[in-house]
Write a protein that holds these residues in place. Structure first.
Motif, PDB file in Angstrom:
ATOM      1  N   TYR A 100       0.905  -1.254  -0.058  1.00  0.00           N
ATOM      2  CA  TYR A 100       0.032   0.103  -0.026  1.00  0.00           C
ATOM      3  C   TYR A 100       0.777   1.049   0.023  1.00  0.00           C
ATOM      4  O   TYR A 100       1.930   1.258   0.817  1.00  0.00           O
ATOM      5  N   PRO A 101       0.527   2.285  -0.805  1.00  0.00           N
ATOM      6  CA  PRO A 101       1.401   3.453  -0.909  1.00  0.00           C
ATOM      7  C   PRO A 101       1.682   4.194   0.447  1.00  0.00           C
ATOM      8  O   PRO A 101       2.840   4.606   0.667  1.00  0.00           O
ATOM      9  N   ASP A 102       0.418   4.143   1.248  1.00  0.00           N
ATOM     10  CA  ASP A 102       0.546   4.660   2.509  1.00  0.00           C
ATOM     11  C   ASP A 102       0.987   3.571   3.437  1.00  0.00           C
ATOM     12  O   ASP A 102       0.107   2.745   3.751  1.00  0.00           O
ATOM     13  N   PHE A 103       2.277   3.407   4.024  1.00  0.00           N
ATOM     14  CA  PHE A 103       2.629   2.251   4.882  1.00  0.00           C
ATOM     15  C   PHE A 103       2.060   2.315   5.974  1.00  0.00           C
ATOM     16  O   PHE A 103       1.985   1.073   6.834  1.00  0.00           O
ATOM     17  N   ILE A 104       1.423   3.352   6.689  1.00  0.00           N
ATOM     18  CA  ILE A 104       0.828   3.293   7.731  1.00  0.00           C
ATOM     19  C   ILE A 104      -0.208   2.416   7.636  1.00  0.00           C
ATOM     20  O   ILE A 104      -0.650   1.738   8.738  1.00  0.00           O
ATOM     21  N   GLY A 136      -2.717  -2.426  10.074  1.00  0.00           N
ATOM     22  CA  GLY A 136      -3.333  -3.675   9.938  1.00  0.00           C
ATOM     23  C   GLY A 136      -2.885  -4.753  10.480  1.00  0.00           C
ATOM     24  O   GLY A 136      -3.438  -5.603  11.372  1.00  0.00           O
ATOM     25  N   ILE A 137      -1.568  -4.744  10.499  1.00  0.00           N
ATOM     26  CA  ILE A 137      -0.696  -5.955  11.024  1.00  0.00           C
ATOM     27  C   ILE A 137      -0.552  -5.671  12.421  1.00  0.00           C
ATOM     28  O   ILE A 137      -0.907  -6.596  13.154  1.00  0.00           O
ATOM     29  N   SER A 138      -0.363  -4.504  13.069  1.00  0.00           N
ATOM     30  CA  SER A 138      -0.364  -4.424  14.419  1.00  0.00           C
ATOM     31  C   SER A 138      -2.040  -4.705  15.095  1.00  0.00           C
ATOM     32  O   SER A 138      -1.851  -5.105  16.183  1.00  0.00           O
ATOM     33  N   ASN A 139      -3.066  -4.168  14.546  1.00  0.00           N
ATOM     34  CA  ASN A 139      -4.100  -4.420  15.092  1.00  0.00           C
ATOM     35  C   ASN A 139      -4.382  -6.218  15.053  1.00  0.00           C
ATOM     36  O   ASN A 139      -5.069  -6.650  16.044  1.00  0.00           O
ATOM     37  N   LEU A 140      -4.084  -6.721  14.114  1.00  0.00           N
ATOM     38  CA  LEU A 140      -4.051  -8.170  13.846  1.00  0.00           C
ATOM     39  C   LEU A 140      -3.384  -9.041  15.334  1.00  0.00           C
ATOM     40  O   LEU A 140      -3.759  -9.657  15.903  1.00  0.00           O
ATOM     41  N   GLY A 141      -2.187  -8.247  15.416  1.00  0.00           N
ATOM     42  CA  GLY A 141      -1.376  -8.773  16.433  1.00  0.00           C
ATOM     43  C   GLY A 141      -1.820  -8.461  17.769  1.00  0.00           C
ATOM     44  O   GLY A 141      -1.566  -9.312  19.026  1.00  0.00           O
ATOM     45  N   LEU A 158      11.659  -2.085  12.962  1.00  0.00           N
ATOM     46  CA  LEU A 158      11.028  -3.321  12.466  1.00  0.00           C
ATOM     47  C   LEU A 158      10.092  -3.402  11.459  1.00  0.00           C
ATOM     48  O   LEU A 158      10.172  -3.987  10.445  1.00  0.00           O
ATOM     49  N   ALA A 159       8.904  -2.648  11.604  1.00  0.00           N
ATOM     50  CA  ALA A 159       7.856  -2.587  10.775  1.00  0.00           C
ATOM     51  C   ALA A 159       8.371  -2.115   9.425  1.00  0.00           C
ATOM     52  O   ALA A 159       7.806  -2.604   8.290  1.00  0.00           O
ATOM     53  N   MET A 160       8.983  -1.137   9.341  1.00  0.00           N
ATOM     54  CA  MET A 160       9.527  -0.659   8.010  1.00  0.00           C
ATOM     55  C   MET A 160      10.511  -1.621   7.192  1.00  0.00           C
ATOM     56  O   MET A 160      10.305  -2.079   5.885  1.00  0.00           O
ATOM     57  N   ASP A 161      11.498  -2.329   7.941  1.00  0.00           N
ATOM     58  CA  ASP A 161      12.332  -3.429   7.345  1.00  0.00           C
ATOM     59  C   ASP A 161      11.529  -4.375   6.988  1.00  0.00           C
ATOM     60  O   ASP A 161      11.834  -5.073   5.789  1.00  0.00           O
ATOM     61  N   TYR A 162      10.403  -4.777   7.635  1.00  0.00           N
ATOM     62  CA  TYR A 162       9.678  -6.115   7.169  1.00  0.00           C
ATOM     63  C   TYR A 162       8.884  -5.618   5.989  1.00  0.00           C
ATOM     64  O   TYR A 162       8.642  -6.547   5.023  1.00  0.00           O
TER      65      TYR A 162
END
Length: 317
Positions: free
Chosen positions: A151-155, A160-165, A263-267
């Motif tokens: 997604y262009p907006d990496f946020i 989404g991944i954080s909410n899932l976690g 971590l999130a950006m690298d992933y």
């Protein structure tokens, strides 16, 4: 004198080495039709574009992906999947017939002509339809992953991944774990659904017809469940060196990418790199060498063993 059954892999080794020219010719044919089927995807991965179709697709769906190189693999895959169904899947029945004739000296029809191809194609479409319910969760996982990660907006993917976690109280790392588990479980389900009809591919659909072949395959799957499962498991072990080599090549490159310290950006950076198939020439060469040295030589052995397990086991004194 009591006769001893020959294991599928032992019988496969015998045929592999005693009839090597025919086995290697069959291997080259299998590789060729797969290269043709996956040619569009490989072309998109190497060039980063696909005959301008990614531009047209970008105009249709908007600028979600941010860059057209992410759309090129989609266009390549969209062309490769029909080719796989039309070329590779019917020929799985043809090559199985040829392997069984090599294994047991049985007069199994394997000539490629219009009539035989259409019969194999009908059987292949039925095989695909039976496996599709098991494949759909994996396809859905791939589509969702491909849609959200770049997604262009990496946020958006990060949240989404954080909410899932947060469902397991682990934030972004927990989300990555859940996504990984979902991918593995859906892949295992797909593998199970595909494995179910391995005995069907070994049937003489040209002589018996599709309905009787399917019935025979069901009986065979029940009667030889143990030997088939054991053969499949051993085949998986034979694949491990190649899988490990490819993962090592990919991992070495991904770990060499610049780090942001987040971590999130690298992933997300690593994930997008894999989605784009944007790999350097050195990594691609390493993967090709690994496949040529560790994958291709054991491919005939694995296929012959499956045919031996599902077509019966000859005896030896």
């Amino acid at each position: 004198m009591q006769q001893k059954a020959i294991s599928p892999h032992k019988r496969a080794r015998q045929v592999y080495f005693h009839r090597m020219p025919k086995v290697l010719a069959l291997l080259l044919f299998q590789v060729f039709i797969r290269l043709v089927a996956f040619g569009p995807l490989l072309y998109a991965g190497v060039t980063g574009s696909f005959l301008g179709l990614e531009t047209q697709l970008g105009l249709i769906i908007g600028s979600h992906f941010g860059q057209e190189t992410l759309l090129a693999p989609i266009c390549g895959l969209a062309c490769s999947l029909p080719l796989y169904v039309l070329l590779v899947m019917p020929m799985r029945f043809q090559t199985a017939a040829y392997r069984i004739s090599l294994l047991h000296d049985l007069p199994r029809e394997s000539r490629i002509n219009a009539h035989n191809y259409l019969r194999w194609l009908l059987a292949a479409l039925l095989r695909l339809a039976r496996a599709l319910p098991f494949l759909l969760p994996f396809f859905a996982f791939i589509i969702l992953y491909y849609y959200y990660i770049p997604y262009p907006d990496f946020i958006v993917p990060m949240l989404g991944i954080s909410n899932l976690g947060d469902l397991i109280g682990q934030g972004f790392i927990g989300g990555v774990i859940i996504i990984g588990l979902a991918g593995v479980l859906s892949a295992l389900l797909a593998a199970y659904g595909w494995k179910r009809d391995i005995p069907f591919e070994q049937q003489d659909v040209l002589k018996q017809g599709i309905r009787l072949s399917l019935k025979q395959a069901r009986m065979l799957r029940r009667r030889r469940r143990r030997i088939i499962n054991r053969t499949v498991s051993f085949n998986l072990l034979l694949c491990l060196p190649a899988v490990a080599g490819v993962l090592l090549a990919l991992g070495s490159y991904l770990l060499s990418l610049p780090r942001s310290g987040m971590l999130a950006m690298d992933y997300l950076n690593m994930a997008i790199t894999l989605i784009q198939l944007n790999l350097p020439e050195k990594t691609l060469i390493m993967i090709i060498l690994v496949m040529a040295v560790l994958w291709l030589p054991v491919l005939p052995l694995r296929k012959l063993a499956l045919s031996a397990a599902t077509a019966g086991r000859p005896k030896q004194p």
